[in-house]
Design a protein around this motif. Structure first.
Motif, PDB file in Angstrom:
ATOM      1  N   LEU A 289      -5.135  -1.559 -22.121  1.00 40.09           N
ATOM      2  CA  LEU A 289      -6.372  -0.772 -22.036  1.00 40.09           C
ATOM      3  C   LEU A 289      -6.131   0.715 -21.819  1.00 40.09           C
ATOM      4  N   LEU A 290      -5.000   1.078 -21.230  1.00 34.92           N
ATOM      5  CA  LEU A 290      -4.731   2.478 -20.917  1.00 34.92           C
ATOM      6  C   LEU A 290      -3.648   3.028 -21.849  1.00 34.92           C
ATOM      7  N   SER A 291      -3.715   4.296 -22.103  1.00 31.64           N
ATOM      8  CA  SER A 291      -2.713   4.932 -22.963  1.00 31.64           C
ATOM      9  C   SER A 291      -1.383   5.022 -22.219  1.00 31.64           C
ATOM     10  N   PRO A 292      -0.264   5.140 -22.938  1.00 33.92           N
ATOM     11  CA  PRO A 292       1.032   5.279 -22.263  1.00 33.92           C
ATOM     12  C   PRO A 292       1.077   6.458 -21.289  1.00 33.92           C
ATOM     13  N   ALA A 293       0.425   7.566 -21.645  1.00 33.76           N
ATOM     14  CA  ALA A 293       0.417   8.730 -20.751  1.00 33.76           C
ATOM     15  C   ALA A 293      -0.348   8.428 -19.467  1.00 33.76           C
ATOM     16  N   THR A 294      -1.487   7.739 -19.608  1.00 33.65           N
ATOM     17  CA  THR A 294      -2.278   7.383 -18.429  1.00 33.65           C
ATOM     18  C   THR A 294      -1.533   6.395 -17.538  1.00 33.65           C
ATOM     19  N   MET A 295      -0.861   5.428 -18.159  1.00 38.10           N
ATOM     20  CA  MET A 295      -0.068   4.473 -17.386  1.00 38.10           C
ATOM     21  C   MET A 295       1.027   5.193 -16.604  1.00 38.10           C
ATOM     22  N   GLN A 296       1.667   6.144 -17.247  1.00 33.85           N
ATOM     23  CA  GLN A 296       2.741   6.887 -16.592  1.00 33.85           C
ATOM     24  C   GLN A 296       2.200   7.764 -15.476  1.00 33.85           C
ATOM     25  N   ASP A 297       0.980   8.252 -15.634  1.00 35.95           N
ATOM     26  CA  ASP A 297       0.380   9.163 -14.664  1.00 35.95           C
ATOM     27  C   ASP A 297      -0.112   8.418 -13.419  1.00 35.95           C
ATOM     28  N   TRP A 298      -1.047   7.478 -13.600  1.00 35.48           N
ATOM     29  CA  TRP A 298      -1.601   6.750 -12.447  1.00 35.48           C
ATOM     30  C   TRP A 298      -1.888   5.270 -12.714  1.00 35.48           C
ATOM     31  N   GLY A 299      -1.885   4.853 -13.965  1.00 36.35           N
ATOM     32  CA  GLY A 299      -2.250   3.477 -14.274  1.00 36.35           C
ATOM     33  C   GLY A 299      -1.319   2.444 -13.671  1.00 36.35           C
ATOM     34  N   TRP A 300      -0.041   2.785 -13.487  1.00 34.86           N
ATOM     35  CA  TRP A 300       0.922   1.837 -12.928  1.00 34.86           C
ATOM     36  C   TRP A 300       0.580   1.457 -11.495  1.00 34.86           C
ATOM     37  N   ARG A 301      -0.232   2.294 -10.810  1.00 35.28           N
ATOM     38  CA  ARG A 301      -0.583   2.007  -9.416  1.00 35.28           C
ATOM     39  C   ARG A 301      -1.642   0.909  -9.287  1.00 35.28           C
ATOM     40  N   ILE A 302      -2.419   0.654 -10.332  1.00 29.74           N
ATOM     41  CA  ILE A 302      -3.539  -0.281 -10.258  1.00 29.74           C
ATOM     42  C   ILE A 302      -3.098  -1.674  -9.804  1.00 29.74           C
ATOM     43  N   PRO A 303      -2.053  -2.282 -10.399  1.00 31.87           N
ATOM     44  CA  PRO A 303      -1.651  -3.616  -9.937  1.00 31.87           C
ATOM     45  C   PRO A 303      -1.255  -3.666  -8.467  1.00 31.87           C
ATOM     46  N   PHE A 304      -0.620  -2.595  -7.973  1.00 31.32           N
ATOM     47  CA  PHE A 304      -0.238  -2.567  -6.557  1.00 31.32           C
ATOM     48  C   PHE A 304      -1.477  -2.463  -5.662  1.00 31.32           C
ATOM     49  N   MET A 305      -2.476  -1.692  -6.082  1.00 29.95           N
ATOM     50  CA  MET A 305      -3.708  -1.595  -5.298  1.00 29.95           C
ATOM     51  C   MET A 305      -4.433  -2.932  -5.240  1.00 29.95           C
ATOM     52  N   ILE A 306      -4.454  -3.650  -6.356  1.00 23.26           N
ATOM     53  CA  ILE A 306      -5.078  -4.977  -6.366  1.00 23.26           C
ATOM     54  C   ILE A 306      -4.345  -5.900  -5.401  1.00 23.26           C
TER      55      ILE A 306
ATOM     56  N   TRP B 276       0.834  -1.210   0.000  1.00 23.13           N
ATOM     57  CA  TRP B 276       0.000   0.000   0.000  1.00 23.13           C
ATOM     58  C   TRP B 276       0.870   1.262   0.000  1.00 23.13           C
ATOM     59  N   MET B 277       2.041   1.190   0.621  1.00 21.39           N
ATOM     60  CA  MET B 277       2.958   2.331   0.560  1.00 21.39           C
ATOM     61  C   MET B 277       3.325   2.652  -0.887  1.00 21.39           C
ATOM     62  N   ILE B 278       3.678   1.617  -1.655  1.00 19.86           N
ATOM     63  CA  ILE B 278       4.051   1.833  -3.053  1.00 19.86           C
ATOM     64  C   ILE B 278       2.859   2.310  -3.863  1.00 19.86           C
ATOM     65  N   ALA B 279       1.689   1.721  -3.620  1.00 17.59           N
ATOM     66  CA  ALA B 279       0.502   2.075  -4.395  1.00 17.59           C
ATOM     67  C   ALA B 279       0.116   3.545  -4.213  1.00 17.59           C
ATOM     68  N   CYS B 280       0.338   4.085  -3.029  1.00 16.14           N
ATOM     69  CA  CYS B 280      -0.107   5.450  -2.729  1.00 16.14           C
ATOM     70  C   CYS B 280       1.029   6.469  -2.690  1.00 16.14           C
TER      71      CYS B 280
END
Length: 433
Positions: free
Chosen positions: A181-198, A103-107
């Motif tokens: 499913l997400l654009s490269p810009a979205t992944m760079q912005d916040w999309g990379w956090r999704i797997p950690f939140m899961i 959760w530290m990494i995700a947030c």
């Protein structure tokens, strides 16, 4: 078919609950390590910014490896708790630490938001994850082994290894889905956090299962002393660490590092490269119990391992030579699937061989030390080492040379490792509660 007695039914139900609790918890811990590796390029950019993309990736992979430095300490601390209180308590503690770190990494705010503090916090989270993972393997494997008869040990213990395949498959599938499913810009912005939140959501579920997990009956009350462990079993520990060379190197290169290698070095599309991690995880999940069931049929725990590692040694160079020469995506997937099938499915027989080399009161700690040191030396820093060697030499075959050396080391140690020292010590069974 033999009918279960009234005594057998509660024991079978208790064993099922124990396997489920250990598989989910250990899988969650492996999932978090896999997700970090699959996100190494993005994390390097966001938390270790540099004008040179290779430098950012190297710093990110160094932080990935730093988590492994804490594993021996985790083996000592959580191993002591597992021995002095219960293995169940130790495994619950490791799961709690991993959940907090995830959760530290995700947030966590990025370098652009809070500057160098982001880098420090990322390193702290990785060190916490390493501490948690170091104390997990020994108690989990020993609990599984001691719950069943001698002739079923490899199969039951193999489910801990299979859970790592399940974790790799799940992590890669989630990473591939978000990337597609997400654009490269979205992944760079916040999309990379999704797997950690899961992953952060899986942790509490695993903790609940472990809280309800039945205890191993007749838990040893002897306090673990590490000085006698090293004094009495120095040769076993040394050869055990060397035996970890091929499993550690193969897993962390083929599953953790390969997606970055395919993208950065061989210029594969990111989505296709993540499919290789999905495929590798699925093969480990399916094949590890099957190979372990075969290993249970032989008197020696070494027989199947000799065959698998020898064939893997011969297949490594041709596999990577074909990859680097451009066999196409489908051909590359088939090559990597074959390599993973040969090299990454000995967790059952390998773990049981090591566990049976120690008396019961030193068993969990012995395997924890072997596994933690082996992974630190041969696995955790292998992505960093291979990336640096490729950058230094320009030789894209560096992963193959590293894996060949590691497999040869394991075969040598396997030949020298003591066998059957405590193999027939009675199992303790599962308590009714």
């Amino acid at each position: 078919m033999t009918m279960l007695t009234d005594f057998d039914r509660p024991a079978r139900a208790g064993l099922t609950r124990m396997v489920a609790a250990i598989v989910v918890g250990n899988g969650f811990i492996a999932y978090d390590f896999t997700i970090y590796s699959l996100s190494a390029v993005t994390i390097g950019t966001l938390f270790f910014p540099s004008r040179n993309p290779v430098s950012s990736l190297l710093l990110s992979l160094a932080t990935f490896g730093a988590g492994f430095v804490m594993r021996p300490l985790g083996a000592a601390i959580i191993g002591h708790i597992s021995d002095s209180r219960s293995r169940k308590t130790g495994m619950m503690l490791s799961l709690m630490l991993m959940t907090i770190a995830t959760w530290m990494i995700a947030c966590m705010p990025t370098y652009a938001s809070i500057g160098p503090a982001a880098t420090v916090l990322m390193v702290v989270a990785r060190l916490m994850q390493g501490l948690a993972a170091g104390g997990e393997i020994g108690p989990a494997s020993a609990s599984l082994m001691e719950a069943v008869a001698h002739e079923r040990r490899c199969f039951i213990v193999s489910w801990r290894g299979a859970s790592q395949g399940m974790a790799a498959f799940t992590a890669a599938l989630i990473a591939a889905s978000t990337t597609a499913l997400l654009s490269p810009a979205t992944m760079q912005d916040w999309g990379w956090r999704i797997p950690f939140m899961i992953g952060g959501l899986i942790g509490p579920a695993g903790w609940y299962l472990r809280r309800r997990m039945p205890a191993i009956a007749e838990q040893s009350s002897r306090k673990l002393m590490f000085r006698p462990l090293f004094a009495e079993h120095a040769r076993t520990l040394v050869y055990g660490v060397l035996m970890m060379a091929a499993p550690s190197a193969s897993f962390y290169v083929a599953v953790f590092y390969l997606p970055s290698y395919l993208v950065q070095t061989l210029h594969w599309p990111a989505t296709i490269s993540l499919v290789t991690a999905c495929l590798s995880g699925l093969i480990i999940l399916v094949m590890t119990p099957l190979v372990a069931a075969i290993a249970d049929r032989y008197a020696s725990r070494k027989t199947v391992q000799y065959v698998m590692f020898s064939v893997s040694l011969m297949a490594t160079y041709p596999a990577f030579r074909l990859l680097t020469q451009g066999v196409g995506h489908i051909g590359g997937l088939l090559i990597m699937a074959t390599y993973v099938t040969l090299s990454l499915n000995n967790a059952g027989a390998g773990s049981v061989l090591m566990l049976e080399a120690f008396p019961r009161h030193q068993r969990a700690a012995g395997l924890s030390v072997i596994y933690s040191l082996g992974v630190v030396i041969f696995g955790g820093f292998s992505p960093l080492l291979v990336t640096w060697l490729i950058h230094l030499t320009g030789d894209t075959m560096m992963p193959a040379w590293y894996l060949i050396g590691a497999t040869a080391t394991t075969l040598y140690a396997l030949n020298r490792f003591p066998e059957n020292r405590y193999a027939r010590v009675a199992t303790s069974g599962i308590s009714a509660d």
